[in-house]
Enzyme design. Structure first.
Site, PDB file in Angstrom:
ATOM      1  N   TYR A 170      -3.096 -32.613  21.726  1.00 30.38           N
ATOM      2  CA  TYR A 170      -2.877 -33.821  20.931  1.00 30.38           C
ATOM      3  C   TYR A 170      -1.717 -34.625  21.547  1.00 30.38           C
ATOM      4  CZ  TYR A 170      -6.181 -31.512  17.905  1.00 30.38           C
ATOM      5  OH  TYR A 170      -7.316 -30.890  17.431  1.00 30.38           O
ATOM      6  N   GLN A 173       2.939 -29.549   8.785  1.00 26.18           N
ATOM      7  CA  GLN A 173       2.802 -29.804  10.219  1.00 26.18           C
ATOM      8  C   GLN A 173       2.562 -31.299  10.420  1.00 26.18           C
ATOM      9  OE1 GLN A 173      -0.644 -28.629  12.659  1.00 26.18           O
ATOM     10  NE2 GLN A 173       0.777 -27.633  14.059  1.00 26.18           N
TER      11      GLN A 173
HETATM   12  C1  FNR Z   1      -6.889 -24.307  13.483  1.00 27.47           C
HETATM   13  N1  FNR Z   1      -5.745 -24.396  14.271  1.00 27.47           N
HETATM   14  C2  FNR Z   1      -4.863 -25.437  14.090  1.00 27.47           C
HETATM   15  N2  FNR Z   1      -3.676 -25.447  14.760  1.00 27.47           N
HETATM   16  C3  FNR Z   1      -2.746 -26.388  14.495  1.00 27.47           C
HETATM   17  O1  FNR Z   1      -1.680 -26.367  15.104  1.00 27.47           O
HETATM   18  N3  FNR Z   1      -3.003 -27.365  13.557  1.00 27.47           N
HETATM   19  C4  FNR Z   1      -4.173 -27.431  12.876  1.00 27.47           C
HETATM   20  O2  FNR Z   1      -4.339 -28.278  12.003  1.00 27.47           O
HETATM   21  C5  FNR Z   1      -5.165 -26.462  13.182  1.00 27.47           C
HETATM   22  N4  FNR Z   1      -6.386 -26.487  12.569  1.00 27.47           N
HETATM   23  C6  FNR Z   1      -7.218 -25.375  12.629  1.00 27.47           C
HETATM   24  C7  FNR Z   1      -8.345 -25.288  11.794  1.00 27.47           C
HETATM   25  C8  FNR Z   1      -9.110 -24.130  11.769  1.00 27.47           C
HETATM   26  C9  FNR Z   1     -10.276 -24.030  10.827  1.00 27.47           C
HETATM   27  C10 FNR Z   1      -8.766 -23.057  12.616  1.00 27.47           C
HETATM   28  C11 FNR Z   1      -9.563 -21.770  12.608  1.00 27.47           C
HETATM   29  C12 FNR Z   1      -7.701 -23.164  13.483  1.00 27.47           C
HETATM   30  C13 FNR Z   1      -5.317 -23.235  15.084  1.00 27.47           C
HETATM   31  C14 FNR Z   1      -4.658 -22.176  14.193  1.00 27.47           C
HETATM   32  O3  FNR Z   1      -3.478 -22.657  13.588  1.00 27.47           O
HETATM   33  C15 FNR Z   1      -4.316 -20.916  15.017  1.00 27.47           C
HETATM   34  O4  FNR Z   1      -3.360 -21.269  15.966  1.00 27.47           O
HETATM   35  C16 FNR Z   1      -5.543 -20.320  15.689  1.00 27.47           C
HETATM   36  O5  FNR Z   1      -6.629 -20.225  14.776  1.00 27.47           O
HETATM   37  C17 FNR Z   1      -5.250 -18.926  16.249  1.00 27.47           C
HETATM   38  O6  FNR Z   1      -4.813 -18.055  15.244  1.00 27.47           O
HETATM   39  P1  FNR Z   1      -5.819 -16.981  14.550  1.00 27.47           P
HETATM   40  O7  FNR Z   1      -6.885 -17.763  13.854  1.00 27.47           O
HETATM   41  O8  FNR Z   1      -6.381 -16.146  15.656  1.00 27.47           O
HETATM   42  O9  FNR Z   1      -4.929 -16.230  13.614  1.00 27.47           O
END
Ligand code: FNR
Length: 372
Positions: free
Chosen positions: A191, A100
């Site tokens: 962002y 990403q």
């Molecule tokens: C995230 N999320 C996130 N999204 C993203 O686009 N880039 C990132 O680097 C991050 N970093 C991140 C760190 C941590 C610890 C968490 C818990 C979440 C969001 C993540 O990718 C996701 O979209 C959300 O957590 C929702 O999905 P879940 O957790 O309900 O499956």
């Protein structure tokens, strides 16, 4: 075979199943953007755990675009080289390595979440002694009221904008050298690229603000730059926030209709999958939450644009993920926190959904006695 375990082919890239590890920041680099043992074990475990795609955390395309000084980076060759063993390991486990590519805009230069997530000025340091830096924003006057003053924020100039586009192009080239098969442009969660998309944070009156076309210009130009260097046979994803969840708060914000329109434009530019999350732009967002709450956003995009869609958010159960694919609600299911709770979610999903013995074949040979 369950629908969740049917392969997804995008260009020449065959993804063995529809489960992806959602990008998740680990804030675990020394302030140099290089992966550590933590990244090797964290990403490696989820590859062992059966995910079809293992995506890195938001990886900064330039140092100014890091959320914290401890974010992963891809702005130099040393970082690309250090990522090679990780992509090779993911591939050895049968997964597809994805990166990403991110720029944090005015949400950059902060302490880590466990240190308070506070903005840091260039003359301040975080608890580990890492210095802050000046951040860029489309419109500093529209900075949302996040906690703490936002020090050293500057309106992005034309030069900054061109620099960001070049940084994305260079980062994509380095990602290829690092061995990734999928590049995802991060344009969600408040962002930089999302800040330009939303009229809540973009009050510019130049070519990069105002109309839908002008607000989406930076993302489109970044996408073109990435596509220019990303090989024809490999897919590009874009993660967007399908909505700001601010319709009731602002007369104009980013919403699902604009997302659907944008997705069609991005598909025309060679984007293969839109990964649809939501929110993250403003603290007053009224997001519903709960299982599958972002799925309707993916469906709306899918109906309007000829592009594959990924959904994310609140997916915790194999049957739930399988139903999303089976019912045509998404082509890919990204799983975040459930993969933190269980790195082997992919293997567990196979066990739950498959009856023909295929599931045990998917376990690494070293672990197979656990399931035979
Ligand atoms: C995230 N999320 C996130 N999204 C993203 O686009 N880039 C990132 O680097 C991050 N970093 C991140 C760190 C941590 C610890 C968490 C818990 C979440 C969001 C993540 O990718 C996701 O979209 C959300 O957590 C929702 O999905 P879940 O957790 O309900 O499956």
């Amino acid at each position: 075979m369950s629908d969740l375990f049917s392969p997804l082919t995008l260009r020449d890239c065959e993804i063995p199943n529809r489960i992806a590890v959602s990008p998740m920041c680990q804030y675990s680099c020394e302030p140099d953007g290089l992966p550590t043992e933590w990244h090797r074990v964290h990403l490696g475990s989820r590859a062992v755990g059966g995910a079809g795609i293992v995506m890195t955390e938001a990886t900064a395309v330039e140092p100014r675009g890091r959320i914290t000084a401890h974010d992963l980076g891809i702005w130099n060759d040393q970082q690309a080289e250090a990522l090679q063993p990780i992509t090779a390991f993911i591939r050895e486990q049968g997964g597809v390595p994805a990166i990403q590519l991110a720029h944090a805009g005015h949400k950059a230069s902060k302490t880590r979440p466990w240190d308070g997530n506070d903005p840091i000025a260039p003359d301040e340091t975080d608890p580990d002694g890492a210095e802050g830096w000046e951040v860029i924003s489309p419109s500093p006057d529209a900075y949302p009221p996040f906690s703490g003053d936002r020090p050293a924020m500057r309106k992005a100039t034309q030069d900054d904008i061109e620099g960001v586009i070049d940084a994305y192009r260079d980062a994509a080239e380095r990602s290829l050298e690092a061995g990734f098969d999928i590049a995802e442009v991060h344009a969600a969660h408040g962002y930089l690229l999302h800040e330009f998309l939303s009229p809540v944070t973009n009050r510019r009156d130049d070519d990069y603000g105002g109309s839908f076309e002008d607000r989406t210009r930076l993302l489109r130009e970044v996408t073109v730059a990435v596509r220019e260097v990303w090989p024809e046979d490999k897919p590009v994803f874009v993660r967007i926030s399908g909505t700001d969840w601010l319709e009731d708060e602002f007369s104009a914000s980013w919403d699902v209709d604009q997302s659907a329109r944008l997705a069609a434009d991005l598909a025309d530019l060679g984007v293969d999958l839109i990964d649809i999350s939501s929110g993250g732009l403003h603290p007053d967002q009224a997001a519903p939450g709960g299982p599958n709450f972002q799925v309707p956003l993916a469906e709306a995009v899918s109906e309007s644009a000829d592009v594959a869609v990924g959904t994310v958010g609140g997916v915790t159960e194999p049957e739930q993920a399988d139903a999303l694919v089976r019912n045509g609600r998404a082509d890919l299911v990204l799983v975040g926190r459930e993969f933190l709770r269980d790195p082997y979610f992919g293997l567990r999903a196979g066990e739950a959904l498959e009856e023909d013995g295929a599931a045990s074949e998917r376990w690494p040979i070293q672990y197979r006695r656990a399931v035979q």
